[in-house]
Motif scaffolding. Sequence first.
Motif, PDB file in Angstrom:
ATOM      1  N   GLN A  72      -1.191   2.233 -22.623  1.00 47.20           N
ATOM      2  CA  GLN A  72       0.170   2.536 -23.175  1.00 47.20           C
ATOM      3  C   GLN A  72       0.063   3.285 -24.228  1.00 47.20           C
ATOM      4  OE1 GLN A  72       1.288  -1.319 -23.239  1.00 47.20           O
ATOM      5  NE2 GLN A  72       3.736  -0.471 -23.640  1.00 47.20           N
ATOM      6  N   LYS A  73      -0.857   3.333 -25.079  1.00 51.07           N
ATOM      7  CA  LYS A  73      -1.475   4.208 -26.120  1.00 51.07           C
ATOM      8  C   LYS A  73      -1.239   5.134 -25.987  1.00 51.07           C
ATOM      9  CE  LYS A  73      -3.282  -0.309 -28.962  1.00 51.07           C
ATOM     10  NZ  LYS A  73      -4.363  -0.344 -29.523  1.00 51.07           N
ATOM     11  N   ALA A  74      -2.317   5.567 -25.095  1.00 53.10           N
ATOM     12  CA  ALA A  74      -2.687   7.532 -24.793  1.00 53.10           C
ATOM     13  C   ALA A  74      -0.889   8.173 -24.198  1.00 53.10           C
ATOM     14  CB  ALA A  74      -3.564   7.125 -23.784  1.00 53.10           C
ATOM     15  N   ALA A  75      -0.447   7.093 -23.299  1.00 53.63           N
ATOM     16  CA  ALA A  75       0.814   8.069 -23.060  1.00 53.63           C
ATOM     17  C   ALA A  75       2.042   7.809 -24.167  1.00 53.63           C
ATOM     18  CB  ALA A  75       1.301   6.884 -21.739  1.00 53.63           C
ATOM     19  N   TRP A  76       2.233   7.014 -25.215  1.00 48.71           N
ATOM     20  CA  TRP A  76       2.433   6.814 -26.450  1.00 48.71           C
ATOM     21  C   TRP A  76       2.692   8.289 -27.231  1.00 48.71           C
ATOM     22  CZ3 TRP A  76       7.300   4.666 -26.773  1.00 48.71           C
ATOM     23  CH2 TRP A  76       7.962   4.339 -28.569  1.00 48.71           C
TER      24      TRP A  76
ATOM     25  N   ALA B 294       1.579  10.876 -26.034  1.00 44.10           N
ATOM     26  CA  ALA B 294       1.240  11.556 -25.407  1.00 44.10           C
ATOM     27  C   ALA B 294       2.738  12.277 -24.601  1.00 44.10           C
ATOM     28  CB  ALA B 294       0.233  11.936 -24.055  1.00 44.10           C
ATOM     29  N   GLY B 295       3.170  11.753 -25.003  1.00 45.79           N
ATOM     30  CA  GLY B 295       4.679  11.713 -24.633  1.00 45.79           C
ATOM     31  C   GLY B 295       5.888  10.957 -24.239  1.00 45.79           C
ATOM     32  N   HIS B 296       5.104   9.764 -23.909  1.00 45.95           N
ATOM     33  CA  HIS B 296       6.121   8.424 -24.104  1.00 45.95           C
ATOM     34  C   HIS B 296       6.656   8.452 -25.192  1.00 45.95           C
ATOM     35  CE1 HIS B 296       8.216   5.741 -21.674  1.00 45.95           C
ATOM     36  NE2 HIS B 296       7.815   5.304 -22.327  1.00 45.95           N
ATOM     37  N   LYS B 297       6.016   8.625 -26.846  1.00 48.71           N
ATOM     38  CA  LYS B 297       7.207   8.318 -27.735  1.00 48.71           C
ATOM     39  C   LYS B 297       8.857   8.792 -28.077  1.00 48.71           C
ATOM     40  CE  LYS B 297       6.724   8.778 -32.541  1.00 48.71           C
ATOM     41  NZ  LYS B 297       6.045   9.081 -33.457  1.00 48.71           N
ATOM     42  N   LEU B 298       8.808  10.369 -27.232  1.00 51.06           N
ATOM     43  CA  LEU B 298       9.557  10.917 -27.069  1.00 51.06           C
ATOM     44  C   LEU B 298      11.140  10.854 -26.240  1.00 51.06           C
ATOM     45  CD1 LEU B 298       8.763  14.397 -28.327  1.00 51.06           C
ATOM     46  CD2 LEU B 298       9.915  12.725 -29.419  1.00 51.06           C
ATOM     47  N   ALA B 299      10.255  10.124 -24.394  1.00 52.39           N
ATOM     48  CA  ALA B 299      10.922   9.723 -24.090  1.00 52.39           C
ATOM     49  C   ALA B 299      11.652   8.803 -23.638  1.00 52.39           C
ATOM     50  CB  ALA B 299      10.188  10.677 -22.640  1.00 52.39           C
TER      51      ALA B 299
ATOM     52  N   SER C   7       1.556  -1.095   0.233  1.00 49.92           N
ATOM     53  CA  SER C   7       0.002   0.109   0.041  1.00 49.92           C
ATOM     54  C   SER C   7       0.940   0.912   0.052  1.00 49.92           C
ATOM     55  CB  SER C   7      -1.308   0.133   1.401  1.00 49.92           C
ATOM     56  OG  SER C   7      -1.237   0.797   0.943  1.00 49.92           O
ATOM     57  N   ALA C   8       1.784   1.429   0.403  1.00 52.08           N
ATOM     58  CA  ALA C   8       2.437   2.972   1.212  1.00 52.08           C
ATOM     59  C   ALA C   8       3.528   2.363  -0.084  1.00 52.08           C
ATOM     60  CB  ALA C   8       3.413   2.714   1.932  1.00 52.08           C
ATOM     61  N   LEU C   9       4.217   1.377  -0.726  1.00 53.35           N
ATOM     62  CA  LEU C   9       5.229   1.883  -1.635  1.00 53.35           C
ATOM     63  C   LEU C   9       4.757   1.238  -3.122  1.00 53.35           C
ATOM     64  CD1 LEU C   9       8.353   0.657   0.332  1.00 53.35           C
ATOM     65  CD2 LEU C   9       7.519   2.853  -0.170  1.00 53.35           C
ATOM     66  N   ALA C  10       3.635   0.855  -3.323  1.00 47.13           N
ATOM     67  CA  ALA C  10       2.735   0.475  -5.410  1.00 47.13           C
ATOM     68  C   ALA C  10       3.244   1.995  -5.756  1.00 47.13           C
ATOM     69  CB  ALA C  10       1.636   0.225  -4.525  1.00 47.13           C
ATOM     70  N   ARG C  11       3.345   0.880  -6.913  1.00 48.58           N
ATOM     71  CA  ARG C  11       3.582   1.930  -8.314  1.00 48.58           C
ATOM     72  C   ARG C  11       2.931   1.797  -8.624  1.00 48.58           C
ATOM     73  NH1 ARG C  11       9.191   1.058 -10.521  1.00 48.58           N
ATOM     74  NH2 ARG C  11       9.883  -1.128 -10.527  1.00 48.58           N
ATOM     75  N   ARG C  12       2.539   3.398  -9.708  1.00 48.96           N
ATOM     76  CA  ARG C  12       1.303   3.698 -10.341  1.00 48.96           C
ATOM     77  C   ARG C  12       1.244   3.696 -11.362  1.00 48.96           C
ATOM     78  NH1 ARG C  12      -1.975   6.251  -7.245  1.00 48.96           N
ATOM     79  NH2 ARG C  12      -1.553   7.028  -5.118  1.00 48.96           N
ATOM     80  N   CYS C  13       0.392   3.992 -12.299  1.00 50.01           N
ATOM     81  CA  CYS C  13       0.470   3.682 -14.243  1.00 50.01           C
ATOM     82  C   CYS C  13       0.999   5.511 -14.195  1.00 50.01           C
ATOM     83  CB  CYS C  13      -1.062   3.149 -14.435  1.00 50.01           C
ATOM     84  SG  CYS C  13      -0.916   3.596 -16.109  1.00 50.01           S
ATOM     85  N   CYS C  14       1.824   5.264 -15.247  1.00 47.04           N
ATOM     86  CA  CYS C  14       2.151   6.659 -16.060  1.00 47.04           C
ATOM     87  C   CYS C  14       1.441   7.099 -16.081  1.00 47.04           C
ATOM     88  CB  CYS C  14       3.941   6.216 -16.530  1.00 47.04           C
ATOM     89  SG  CYS C  14       5.425   5.342 -16.014  1.00 47.04           S
ATOM     90  N   GLN C  15       0.159   6.534 -16.918  1.00 51.58           N
ATOM     91  CA  GLN C  15      -1.275   7.887 -17.532  1.00 51.58           C
ATOM     92  C   GLN C  15      -2.345   8.510 -16.634  1.00 51.58           C
ATOM     93  OE1 GLN C  15      -1.226   8.935 -20.500  1.00 51.58           O
ATOM     94  NE2 GLN C  15      -2.794   9.141 -20.731  1.00 51.58           N
ATOM     95  N   CYS C  16      -2.603   7.332 -16.407  1.00 55.23           N
ATOM     96  CA  CYS C  16      -3.570   7.268 -15.085  1.00 55.23           C
ATOM     97  C   CYS C  16      -3.356   7.604 -13.666  1.00 55.23           C
ATOM     98  CB  CYS C  16      -4.660   6.326 -15.583  1.00 55.23           C
ATOM     99  SG  CYS C  16      -4.034   4.737 -14.499  1.00 55.23           S
ATOM    100  N   GLY C  17      -2.294   7.006 -13.641  1.00 52.38           N
ATOM    101  CA  GLY C  17      -2.247   7.200 -12.088  1.00 52.38           C
ATOM    102  C   GLY C  17      -2.403   5.942 -11.064  1.00 52.38           C
ATOM    103  N   ALA C  18      -3.259   5.689 -11.595  1.00 49.62           N
ATOM    104  CA  ALA C  18      -3.936   3.919 -10.595  1.00 49.62           C
ATOM    105  C   ALA C  18      -2.722   3.691 -10.213  1.00 49.62           C
ATOM    106  CB  ALA C  18      -4.908   3.265 -11.851  1.00 49.62           C
ATOM    107  N   SER C  19      -3.028   3.462  -8.664  1.00 50.78           N
ATOM    108  CA  SER C  19      -2.256   2.221  -7.437  1.00 50.78           C
ATOM    109  C   SER C  19      -1.923   0.781  -7.852  1.00 50.78           C
ATOM    110  CB  SER C  19      -2.515   2.312  -6.777  1.00 50.78           C
ATOM    111  OG  SER C  19      -1.310   1.946  -5.877  1.00 50.78           O
TER     112      SER C  19
END
Length: 528
Positions: free
Chosen positions: A505-509, A511-516, A468-480
Amino acid sequence: MDFRELAWSQQLQRQRMLYGPAAEATEKSYPKYPAAALRELVRQSKHPHNLEPLLLTLRRPANADTRRRLAEIAGELVLVERALSDDVICEDLQIVVGNRVEDAPDGMLYPDKASQVPYEVWVRAELLDALALMMREGLVRSLSPVMAAKLVADLLDRSRDAARSPLVRGYALRAAQAAVASLNAVRAEAARPGGEGNEALVRAACDALRLATQPGGAAAAAKAAAAAPAEGNGAAADGEASEANGSSGGGAPAQGSAPALTNPYAADPIERLKLLAAACEALYMAAAGPDAAAGAAFPAAAAGRRLGDATRLPNVSALAAAGAGPLLARALEAAAAALRDRRAAAGEAAKAAARDEATAERFAAGELSFEDNWGEYLRTGLTSATLAADAACVVALGGALLQLLARTGAEGDERAWPSEGALGELAAGGWEGVDAAVPATAAALQAGHGDDAPAVVGLPAFAALAASALARRCCQCGASEAAGAAPLKRCGACSRAFYCSEKCQKAAWGAGHKLACKQLAAAAKAAA
């Protein structure tokens, strides 16, 4: 209610006596403001009667929608800009006293008279707190990987800068840890064993433990940390260097003597537990690596496993070298004391109704004193769910690290283990509203750190708390990444981005992940 919220609402009450409904309408309207207007207020306003209620609005748990709307237009970037700027944040500080408008004394907003803190410091701490809250909620998604790394580095620098206010140093560490936990690109480097970011995180977390547990205050904490000097930018330009004005009752600084650093954590158990929890999270993540929340990464994460069977955390030796053991032991002692005070405060429930009614009447009349505010702050803070969660984090994560550190042989003296009394009290249980990881961890620590002792990292309650304290989050929607659920999907190219679904994943691509992605892949390759 937070003390600052209580104190500020009292001032607003007095303002309404003079100015009628205008102040009340302003306070109630902030959650309904257009996001762009909120962003510009944070960016430009230097008037405390605008900025302070706005920051309280952003920090209230009930106003998640307001924070979400601000994040949709990258409003968190303005929080970063104001919080890390050395420019003066607030001007024209005034309060109402006896129906008269007067200039506010510099140290008006702290409940303990012995630990007066300039108003400027409080506002800067609130900016950092609002930023940390948005990061923990997964709302900070507009930072590029380079910007995110720079943000964490700047926050860690400020947390170790002895010229700054202890309060701001603590909030900077909390914001840095929130960024490391929620921003996957930064997490990969800061939690990577042996990395430069990892070393900075360990140093900053150890400094925070010293700051929060040092009985002699900030000056003693700085002396204790002399072996690891702070890496700051010199004296702060935000009024923080003079936070200890020695005043009482919010008066002017004492004349004829140089102000000595005071440490609000010495008198404030709520702020102390907040900082200790963030420091323990940071140290556990630094020791366990980027996958700290994934129990499956450790064979000892199943129920009933012995400490002798536990996998050694990848970077536990760095914590031993930094002297984390005695600091963690003191942190557990502080958590036990806070839970003890919490139980005592809850035991006064029978008197609460009459007291609350009397307090409400005095509040309506504008008669709450400095001591009244302090007492209400302690009572509500100690019995809050937030303090219970912070104490559980300190006991579970700090206890797990202590047990594993003791096995290295580097932290073998008695200072690196909590007292039998504290452990017995924690293990006895009966802590209403406190996570089951607290008595379970204490019972495991009572068994020691031999091969046959139960491993704290193997306790089911520990695994749930860590997830709960250290879970990752989705880079696009922030879901834990929920405990027990399917893990987030990792980007196959850079291994630094994580997503909850193919849609994200497609939305993030686009929105900028393609460049990063190429930059992150290069960083991952260099770190391998």
